[in-house]
Design a protein around this motif. Structure first.
Motif, PDB file in Angstrom:
ATOM      1  N   ALA A   1       0.873  -1.171   0.000  1.00 45.41           N
ATOM      2  CA  ALA A   1       0.000   0.000   0.000  1.00 45.41           C
ATOM      3  C   ALA A   1       0.910   1.220   0.000  1.00 45.41           C
ATOM      4  CB  ALA A   1      -0.902   0.030   1.224  1.00 45.41           C
TER       5      ALA A   1
ATOM      6  N   LYS B   1       0.742   5.828  -0.582  1.00 48.25           N
ATOM      7  CA  LYS B   1       0.111   7.064  -1.059  1.00 48.25           C
ATOM      8  C   LYS B   1       0.890   8.267  -0.547  1.00 48.25           C
ATOM      9  CE  LYS B   1      -3.399   6.858   2.604  1.00 48.25           C
ATOM     10  NZ  LYS B   1      -4.801   6.527   2.877  1.00 48.25           N
TER      11      LYS B   1
ATOM     12  N   GLN C   1       3.538   4.175   3.475  1.00 52.63           N
ATOM     13  CA  GLN C   1       3.460   2.880   2.830  1.00 52.63           C
ATOM     14  C   GLN C   1       3.413   1.746   3.853  1.00 52.63           C
ATOM     15  OE1 GLN C   1       5.846   5.122   1.470  1.00 52.63           O
ATOM     16  NE2 GLN C   1       7.326   4.781   3.083  1.00 52.63           N
TER      17      GLN C   1
ATOM     18  N   PHE D   1      -4.389   3.739   6.542  1.00 60.62           N
ATOM     19  CA  PHE D   1      -4.947   2.879   5.492  1.00 60.62           C
ATOM     20  C   PHE D   1      -6.129   2.070   6.000  1.00 60.62           C
ATOM     21  CE2 PHE D   1      -0.457   3.356   4.212  1.00 60.62           C
ATOM     22  CZ  PHE D   1      -0.613   3.746   2.891  1.00 60.62           C
ATOM     23  N   SER D   2      -7.169   1.974   5.149  1.00 61.09           N
ATOM     24  CA  SER D   2      -8.232   1.002   5.401  1.00 61.09           C
ATOM     25  C   SER D   2      -7.755  -0.355   4.885  1.00 61.09           C
ATOM     26  CB  SER D   2      -9.510   1.411   4.678  1.00 61.09           C
ATOM     27  OG  SER D   2      -9.305   1.329   3.283  1.00 61.09           O
ATOM     28  N   GLU D   3      -8.385  -1.424   5.315  1.00 60.93           N
ATOM     29  CA  GLU D   3      -7.990  -2.763   4.865  1.00 60.93           C
ATOM     30  C   GLU D   3      -8.119  -2.874   3.340  1.00 60.93           C
ATOM     31  OE1 GLU D   3      -6.537  -4.710   7.144  1.00 60.93           O
ATOM     32  OE2 GLU D   3      -6.039  -6.090   5.506  1.00 60.93           O
ATOM     33  N   GLU D   4      -9.113  -2.171   2.763  1.00 64.08           N
ATOM     34  CA  GLU D   4      -9.334  -2.249   1.305  1.00 64.08           C
ATOM     35  C   GLU D   4      -8.195  -1.606   0.520  1.00 64.08           C
ATOM     36  OE1 GLU D   4     -11.850  -0.908   3.441  1.00 64.08           O
ATOM     37  OE2 GLU D   4     -12.439  -3.008   3.613  1.00 64.08           O
ATOM     38  N   GLU D   5      -7.459  -0.712   1.146  1.00 65.32           N
ATOM     39  CA  GLU D   5      -6.363  -0.037   0.445  1.00 65.32           C
ATOM     40  C   GLU D   5      -5.066  -0.861   0.444  1.00 65.32           C
ATOM     41  OE1 GLU D   5      -6.567   4.655   0.932  1.00 65.32           O
ATOM     42  OE2 GLU D   5      -6.830   3.656   2.859  1.00 65.32           O
TER      43      GLU D   5
ATOM     44  N   CYS E   1      -3.033  -4.142  -0.611  1.00 63.79           N
ATOM     45  CA  CYS E   1      -3.155  -5.061  -1.748  1.00 63.79           C
ATOM     46  C   CYS E   1      -2.123  -6.174  -1.650  1.00 63.79           C
ATOM     47  CB  CYS E   1      -2.951  -4.304  -3.052  1.00 63.79           C
ATOM     48  SG  CYS E   1      -4.125  -2.952  -3.264  1.00 63.79           S
TER      49      CYS E   1
END
Ligand code: IDP
Length: 143
Positions: free
Chosen positions: A36, A38, A75, A133-137, A139
């Motif tokens: 992850a 951003k 990250q 970070f959310s869990e969905e973010e 990968c």
């Protein structure tokens, strides 16, 4: 060996010096996977919350000033013993004491502006990952 996740920041000094790619290359060449990532520019409230454990320290105001001075990269790194592995890649908090070849020896200028952050324990890694970070973010690699 345990596969762990850890939380990492490329701090404003290293982003300003165009060292994002050089630092990411160190993670990848050490076998850590970026799962992850951003860019964010922290508000004072976000920086104060992230470093709340240091709120009584004399350097807290300067730390918040620095961490809000420009954008950062946040990250999640995944790999074998990722928490300790990342701490070793980073080197000591004070770049003057950081071992040769570590991120802080190579990219940091002072203890105040020390290029990177990495979680120091499983509990802080979990807390810091969920701060950004959310869990969905996140990968996980499928190949
Ligand atoms: P770490 O980043 O190596 O885990 P911590 O002790 O958790 O180190 O401190 C968090 C951050 O606070 C450091 O990365 C550094 O930017 C800053 N800091 C720590 N100690 C000092 C100090 O004595 N003077 C100025 N800044 C400091």
């Amino acid at each position: 060996m345990a596969i762990e996740r850890t939380f990492s920041i490329v701090k404003p000094d290293a982003v300003a010096a165009n060292n994002i790619g050089a630092i990411y290359a160190r993670f990848e060449s050490a076998g850590l996977k970026i799962v992850a990532s951003k860019m964010v520019h922290l508000s004072r409230e976000q920086a104060e919350g992230f470093y709340a454990e240091h709120s009584e320290r004399p350097f807290f105001g300067a730390l918040v000033d620095f961490m809000t001075s420009g954008p950062i990269m946040v990250q999640v790194l995944e790999g074998e013993n990722a928490i300790l592995a990342n701490r070793e890649i980073m080197g000591a908090t004070n770049p003057a004491e950081a071992a040769r070849g570590t991120l802080r020896a190579d990219f940091a200028t002072s203890i105040d502006e020390n290029a990177c952050h990495g979680s120091d324990a499983p509990e802080s890694a979990a807390r810091e990952i969920s701060y950004f970070f959310s869990e969905e973010e996140i990968c996980p690699r499928t190949r």
